[in-house]
Scaffold this motif. Structure first.
Motif, PDB file in Angstrom:
ATOM      1  N   GLN A 136      42.299  27.847  31.412  1.00 21.06           N
ATOM      2  CA  GLN A 136      41.498  27.582  30.249  1.00 21.06           C
ATOM      3  C   GLN A 136      42.044  27.902  28.808  1.00 21.06           C
ATOM      4  O   GLN A 136      42.819  28.851  28.753  1.00 21.06           O
ATOM      5  N   LYS A 141      41.024  28.733  24.589  1.00 20.94           N
ATOM      6  CA  LYS A 141      40.162  29.207  23.869  1.00 20.94           C
ATOM      7  C   LYS A 141      40.803  29.359  22.311  1.00 20.94           C
ATOM      8  O   LYS A 141      41.891  30.126  22.324  1.00 20.94           O
ATOM      9  N   ASN A 198      41.469  31.085  35.258  1.00 20.28           N
ATOM     10  CA  ASN A 198      40.083  31.335  35.634  1.00 20.28           C
ATOM     11  C   ASN A 198      40.106  30.913  37.382  1.00 20.28           C
ATOM     12  O   ASN A 198      40.524  29.887  37.766  1.00 20.28           O
ATOM     13  N   ASN A 202      37.745  37.564  37.546  1.00 18.74           N
ATOM     14  CA  ASN A 202      37.381  36.748  36.299  1.00 18.74           C
ATOM     15  C   ASN A 202      36.610  37.605  35.389  1.00 18.74           C
ATOM     16  O   ASN A 202      36.977  37.347  34.158  1.00 18.74           O
ATOM     17  N   LYS A 203      36.090  38.549  35.583  1.00 17.20           N
ATOM     18  CA  LYS A 203      35.258  39.320  35.011  1.00 17.20           C
ATOM     19  C   LYS A 203      36.146  40.321  34.442  1.00 17.20           C
ATOM     20  O   LYS A 203      36.088  40.486  33.109  1.00 17.20           O
ATOM     21  N   LYS A 254      38.368  38.353  31.527  1.00 10.01           N
ATOM     22  CA  LYS A 254      37.687  38.115  30.236  1.00 10.01           C
ATOM     23  C   LYS A 254      36.953  39.362  29.582  1.00 10.01           C
ATOM     24  O   LYS A 254      37.053  39.381  28.448  1.00 10.01           O
ATOM     25  N   LYS A 255      37.194  40.574  30.416  1.00 14.80           N
ATOM     26  CA  LYS A 255      36.678  41.759  29.617  1.00 14.80           C
ATOM     27  C   LYS A 255      38.080  42.256  28.790  1.00 14.80           C
ATOM     28  O   LYS A 255      38.097  42.677  27.688  1.00 14.80           O
ATOM     29  N   LEU A 296      40.313  40.205  27.485  1.00 18.26           N
ATOM     30  CA  LEU A 296      40.398  39.183  26.383  1.00 18.26           C
ATOM     31  C   LEU A 296      39.353  39.594  25.463  1.00 18.26           C
ATOM     32  O   LEU A 296      39.748  39.611  24.329  1.00 18.26           O
ATOM     33  N   GLU A 297      38.041  39.855  25.562  1.00 18.98           N
ATOM     34  CA  GLU A 297      37.251  40.125  24.622  1.00 18.98           C
ATOM     35  C   GLU A 297      37.399  41.269  24.116  1.00 18.98           C
ATOM     36  O   GLU A 297      37.275  41.540  22.804  1.00 18.98           O
TER      37      GLU A 297
END
Length: 221
Positions: free
Chosen positions: A27, A29, A44, A58-59, A62-63, A65-66
């Motif tokens: 994916q 962004k 993903n 996945n969590k 994303k954590k 990257l955030e």
């Protein structure tokens, strides 16, 4: 002749190799503002055997990257006239049931440039678990192997600056070899980017735990 032709065609179709279905998709962004730019590619997972583990993987991605995006936005807000650029790259290395997600962060601000690497490592099994570096290797043996590698190439690597392998050093395992991916400037000058050191996995390997149990995403992820 028609029957023979149909039979031959059918046999050829049966003989064709079946391509394994990927367990993840990539994916993208983007966020572009006046004081910062963010461009990220990340995996993903949607085909892991253990769906609870899949959700945690996945969590964890994303954590991570955030967290980086938050730092970039804050740096951009504090910057005066010089935008902060963040490029997030990712790669997935599969070695049988063992999967490694390598996340590389590249941050540029004017003449300043740095790269850091993190990995999320786990087993794609029904009872698969997350595995930190210290879970799969003897750290003392690994440090000795790395020191040997650095000493063999003093023109590239800085052995004097090397203390020991960080427990959160990014890594992956493939074809019987363990590869460490270091941050920029950590063991070599900046021209070498994020250098990799590869050692025979058998030389440093730690036996897998006899009783597996689900464990949370490592704190360094």
């Amino acid at each position: 002749m028609r029957i023979i032709l149909l039979f031959t065609t059918a046999m050829m179709i049966i003989a064709l190799p079946v391509q394994a279905q990927s367990v993840y998709s990539i994916q993208h962004k983007d966020q572009v503002r006046e004081d910062y730019e963010i461009h990220i590619d990340f995996p993903n997972f949607d085909g892991l055997i253990n769906k609870n583990l899949e959700q945690e993987v996945n969590k964890g991605i994303k954590k991570e990257l955030e967290k980086m995006m938050s730092e970039v936005k804050r740096a951009g807000e504090e910057s005066v006239g010089i935008p902060v650029l963040y490029y997030g790259e990712s790669s997935v290395v599969e070695d049988k049931e063992f999967i490694s997600v390598i996340l590389t962060s590249n941050i540029t601000k004017g003449d300043f440039y740095e790269s850091s690497v993190r990995s999320i490592n786990f087993e794609n099994e029904e009872d698969g678990i997350f595995l930190k570096l210290e879970d799969v290797v003897h750290m003392d043996k690994l440090n000795k192997e790395v020191e040997k590698k650095l000493a063999k190439d003093p023109e590239t690597f800085n052995l004097q600056a090397f203390q020991e392998v960080r427990k959160d050093t990014a890594y992956y395992i493939q074809d019987g070899k363990l590869t460490l991916v270091f941050d920029k400037y950590e063991i070599a000058s900046g021209v070498y980017g994020t250098p990799e050191i590869t050692v025979p996995y058998q030389h440093v390997k730690k036996d897998k735990p006899l009783h597996k149990k689900s464990i949370p995403v490592p704190k360094n992820v």
